[in-house]
Design a protein around this motif. Structure first.
Motif, PDB file in Angstrom:
ATOM      1  N   VAL A  51       0.855  -1.188   0.000  1.00  9.57           N
ATOM      2  CA  VAL A  51       0.000   0.000   0.000  1.00  9.57           C
ATOM      3  C   VAL A  51       0.891   1.238   0.000  1.00  9.57           C
ATOM      4  O   VAL A  51       1.671   1.451   0.924  1.00  9.57           O
ATOM      5  N   ASP A  52       0.779   2.036  -1.056  1.00  5.63           N
ATOM      6  CA  ASP A  52       1.475   3.321  -1.138  1.00  5.63           C
ATOM      7  C   ASP A  52       0.595   4.394  -0.521  1.00  5.63           C
ATOM      8  O   ASP A  52      -0.594   4.495  -0.844  1.00  5.63           O
ATOM      9  N   SER A  53       1.209   5.211   0.330  1.00  6.94           N
ATOM     10  CA  SER A  53       0.437   6.233   1.034  1.00  6.94           C
ATOM     11  C   SER A  53       1.119   7.581   0.929  1.00  6.94           C
ATOM     12  O   SER A  53       2.270   7.728   1.350  1.00  6.94           O
ATOM     13  N   PRO A  54       0.464   8.594   0.361  1.00  4.02           N
ATOM     14  CA  PRO A  54       1.032   9.947   0.372  1.00  4.02           C
ATOM     15  C   PRO A  54       0.988  10.526   1.782  1.00  4.02           C
ATOM     16  O   PRO A  54       0.405   9.916   2.695  1.00  4.02           O
ATOM     17  N   PRO A  55       1.589  11.695   2.009  1.00  3.61           N
ATOM     18  CA  PRO A  55       1.601  12.276   3.360  1.00  3.61           C
ATOM     19  C   PRO A  55       0.203  12.478   3.927  1.00  3.61           C
ATOM     20  O   PRO A  55      -0.659  13.059   3.282  1.00  3.61           O
ATOM     21  N   GLY A  56      -0.010  11.976   5.148  1.00  3.00           N
ATOM     22  CA  GLY A  56      -1.271  12.209   5.834  1.00  3.00           C
ATOM     23  C   GLY A  56      -2.465  11.510   5.244  1.00  3.00           C
ATOM     24  O   GLY A  56      -3.600  11.949   5.426  1.00  3.00           O
ATOM     25  N   ALA A  57      -2.237  10.384   4.560  1.00  4.99           N
ATOM     26  CA  ALA A  57      -3.352   9.685   3.902  1.00  4.99           C
ATOM     27  C   ALA A  57      -4.018   8.645   4.800  1.00  4.99           C
ATOM     28  O   ALA A  57      -4.926   7.950   4.351  1.00  4.99           O
ATOM     29  N   GLY A  58      -3.576   8.532   6.033  1.00  2.57           N
ATOM     30  CA  GLY A  58      -4.181   7.561   6.937  1.00  2.57           C
ATOM     31  C   GLY A  58      -3.444   6.239   6.975  1.00  2.57           C
ATOM     32  O   GLY A  58      -4.045   5.194   7.203  1.00  2.57           O
ATOM     33  N   LYS A  59      -2.126   6.298   6.774  1.00  3.90           N
ATOM     34  CA  LYS A  59      -1.327   5.081   6.774  1.00  3.90           C
ATOM     35  C   LYS A  59      -1.403   4.356   8.118  1.00  3.90           C
ATOM     36  O   LYS A  59      -1.641   3.146   8.171  1.00  3.90           O
ATOM     37  N   SER A  60      -1.209   5.088   9.204  1.00  2.00           N
ATOM     38  CA  SER A  60      -1.272   4.465  10.530  1.00  2.00           C
ATOM     39  C   SER A  60      -2.675   3.951  10.830  1.00  2.00           C
ATOM     40  O   SER A  60      -2.848   2.904  11.453  1.00  2.00           O
ATOM     41  N   THR A  61      -3.688   4.693  10.371  1.00  2.00           N
ATOM     42  CA  THR A  61      -5.068   4.240  10.552  1.00  2.00           C
ATOM     43  C   THR A  61      -5.297   2.922   9.832  1.00  2.00           C
ATOM     44  O   THR A  61      -5.970   2.015  10.354  1.00  2.00           O
TER      45      THR A  61
ATOM     46  N   VAL B  71       3.212  -1.204   4.152  1.00  2.00           N
ATOM     47  CA  VAL B  71       2.571   0.109   4.052  1.00  2.00           C
ATOM     48  C   VAL B  71       3.654   1.177   4.175  1.00  2.00           C
ATOM     49  O   VAL B  71       4.486   1.137   5.081  1.00  2.00           O
ATOM     50  N   GLY B  72       3.656   2.138   3.254  1.00  3.54           N
ATOM     51  CA  GLY B  72       4.653   3.188   3.341  1.00  3.54           C
ATOM     52  C   GLY B  72       4.415   4.299   2.344  1.00  3.54           C
ATOM     53  O   GLY B  72       3.496   4.246   1.524  1.00  3.54           O
ATOM     54  N   ASP B  73       5.267   5.310   2.431  1.00  7.12           N
ATOM     55  CA  ASP B  73       5.166   6.494   1.585  1.00  7.12           C
ATOM     56  C   ASP B  73       6.349   6.510   0.625  1.00  7.12           C
ATOM     57  O   ASP B  73       7.489   6.744   1.046  1.00  7.12           O
ATOM     58  N   PRO B  74       6.109   6.296  -0.667  1.00 12.67           N
ATOM     59  CA  PRO B  74       7.225   6.244  -1.619  1.00 12.67           C
ATOM     60  C   PRO B  74       7.888   7.589  -1.872  1.00 12.67           C
ATOM     61  O   PRO B  74       8.971   7.641  -2.467  1.00 12.67           O
ATOM     62  N   GLY B  75       7.282   8.673  -1.443  1.00 13.52           N
ATOM     63  CA  GLY B  75       7.852   9.988  -1.698  1.00 13.52           C
ATOM     64  C   GLY B  75       8.743  10.509  -0.591  1.00 13.52           C
ATOM     65  O   GLY B  75       9.354  11.571  -0.731  1.00 13.52           O
ATOM     66  N   GLN B  76       8.834   9.794   0.515  1.00 12.45           N
ATOM     67  CA  GLN B  76       9.609  10.267   1.650  1.00 12.45           C
ATOM     68  C   GLN B  76      11.079   9.874   1.508  1.00 12.45           C
ATOM     69  O   GLN B  76      11.514   9.363   0.485  1.00 12.45           O
TER      70      GLN B  76
ATOM     71  N   GLN C  83       9.853  13.085   9.913  1.00 17.76           N
ATOM     72  CA  GLN C  83       9.097  12.188   9.042  1.00 17.76           C
ATOM     73  C   GLN C  83       7.997  11.470   9.823  1.00 17.76           C
ATOM     74  O   GLN C  83       8.228  10.935  10.902  1.00 17.76           O
ATOM     75  N   GLY C  84       6.787  11.508   9.277  1.00 19.48           N
ATOM     76  CA  GLY C  84       5.654  10.847   9.915  1.00 19.48           C
ATOM     77  C   GLY C  84       4.910  11.702  10.919  1.00 19.48           C
ATOM     78  O   GLY C  84       3.860  11.293  11.420  1.00 19.48           O
TER      79      GLY C  84
END
Length: 439
Positions: free
Chosen positions: A32-42, A163-168, A347-348
């Protein structure tokens, strides 16, 4: 109907439902790719509850102790009935939020929490285990995990959700890593990139909405750092406002803050000059802006109502630790409680307002470190309301004089966007919100 045509909550919900559905299918892994603040932890918390309800045991892998404790707090608050084991090193002192969760047991050995359905630890801690296995693993911040670390723990689980953010920020090392470039098992590639290189058929989902970034920021960050996997804001123009209890006095600092409150962005521009890394003038300007922000009594209006923006909701970001130390000293007692840290450590995390010292400000050259797209992405995507960027004039000219010269290696995927392009994109947007220092 495409996801873009749906309301933000419905679009995000459909992707989450698809992720949970894939967990029930015969996939070795789900990404799962997640942009900043997209609810990754949720999503991690929801997936944990989903697997636990199905009777599955799982290990959760995070990259830092702070991330581990954050997930524990979230799981305990949302699902207090799920018993969690927290593996730690011998020197770990449980934080207050871990101690406040009665469903959590802290231990140094996996055997001591083996009966718990959820066991969580840092990747470094999991790598020290010599025995024990779990049917499932959930890997948080998977793009910040080195592939060699994944290899060390892969024998502990059968199936996994990444789960992570590919842009970070990419994984980093303090040693030279060129010797491994191009190898399929290059330890400095992210866990996800190596995983996909060897398992190209794994399902990949992308969360389409950022609930952190306002409507003024999501298009800027998406265009600069996620050109092929864009996202949108969960709120619309006017849904969030930043107001000040005290009027400004017409200074450049006040005008920069007013511009940020009105548009979501401001560029406080100092005269062009080549400087030391701890540029005293830029450091003082960054600190003065943060202190002045507090003095004017900011109030953030958002979906949950209005709330004052205290020092705990303000962050100052920089590229280097010596810059961070200098800014902390410059803040003095008037800036007590304001978070000041590097991009790696921010970050995060999430704040209402951020003040950022641009990584290329005052530099004679544009090195790979300062051009890394992930560094600027982190600094420019921590805010819910506004971001003030501090920089010396001349960065676009510096970029034009130092085009990307990174060698092209066989077997190494080309990363888009590169830092040169991302910086130009952000600076082009900030040009319309420039306030000259001393004007």
């Amino acid at each position: 109907m495409t996801l873009d045509a749906l309301p933000p909550a419905e679009a995000a919900g459909r992707v989450v439902d698809a992720v949970l559905a894939d967990l029930a299918r015969d996939h070795r892994g789900v990404i799962v790719d997640s942009p900043p603040g997209a609810g990754k932890s949720t999503l991690v918390v929801r997936a944990t509850a989903h697997l636990a309800a199905a009777g599955e045991r799982m290990m959760i892998v995070a990259q830092t102790n702070e991330q581990v404790d954050d997930l524990i707090e979230r799981i305990a608050a949302k699902h207090p009935d799920i018993e969690v084991g927290r593996l730690s090193a011998s020197g770990y002192v449980p934080s207050e939020r871990v101690l406040a969760a009665p469903s959590v047991k802290v231990a140094q050995k996996a055997d001591d929490v083996a009966e718990r359905p959820v066991v969580i630890a840092t990747a470094a801690k999991w790598a020290t285990l010599s025995e024990g296995s779990w049917p499932w693993a959930i890997v948080d911040e998977a793009y910040q995990m080195r592939s060699d670390m994944l290899l060390r723990i892969a024998g502990r689980f059968e199936r996994a959700l990444f789960v992570g953010d590919p842009g970070q920020l990419d994984p980093f090392s303090t040693v030279e890593v060129e010797r491994w470039a191009g190898l399929s098992w290059d330890p400095m590639r992210s866990a996800v990139s190596v995983l996909l290189a060897h398992n190209p058929d794994l399902p990949v989902h992308r969360l389409p909405v950022s609930w952190r970034l306002p409507a003024s920021a999501a298009p800027v960050v998406s265009r600069a750092f996620y050109p092929f996997t864009g996202f949108r804001a969960g709120t619309g123009p006017g849904d969030r406002r930043l107001e000040f209890g005290a009027r400004g006095m017409g200074t450049a600092h006040d005008r920069a803050l007013d511009e940020a409150a009105a548009s979501g962005w401001a560029l406080y521009e100092l005269p062009a000059r080549h400087t030391l890394r701890t540029d005293a003038e830029a450091v003082q300007a960054t600190a003065d802006l943060a202190v002045r922000l507090l003095q004017r009594g900011p109030v953030a209006h958002a979906e949950g109502g209005a709330a004052p923006v205290g020092p705990g909701r303000i962050a100052v970001g920089a590229a280097h630790r010596d810059q961070v130390a200098a800014i902390r000293d410059a803040l003095g007692p008037d800036g007590a409680g304001i978070t000041v840290d590097t991009a790696n450590r921010l970050q995060g995390r999430e704040y209402d307002v951020t003040v950022v010292l641009h990584p290329l400000s005052g530099r004679r050259d544009a090195t790979a470190f300062h051009l890394e797209a992930g560094r600027l992405c982190v600094l420019a995507s921590r805010h819910r309301h506004a971001c003030v960027m501090v920089a010396r004039a001349g960065i676009p000219e510096l970029l034009d004089a130092h085009p990307s010269t990174e060698p092209v290696r066989l077997g190494v995927p080309v990363k888009f966007p590169d830092g040169w392009e991302a910086n130009q994109s952000v600076l082009a947007h900030l040009a319309a919100h420039r306030v000259a220092a001393g004007s």
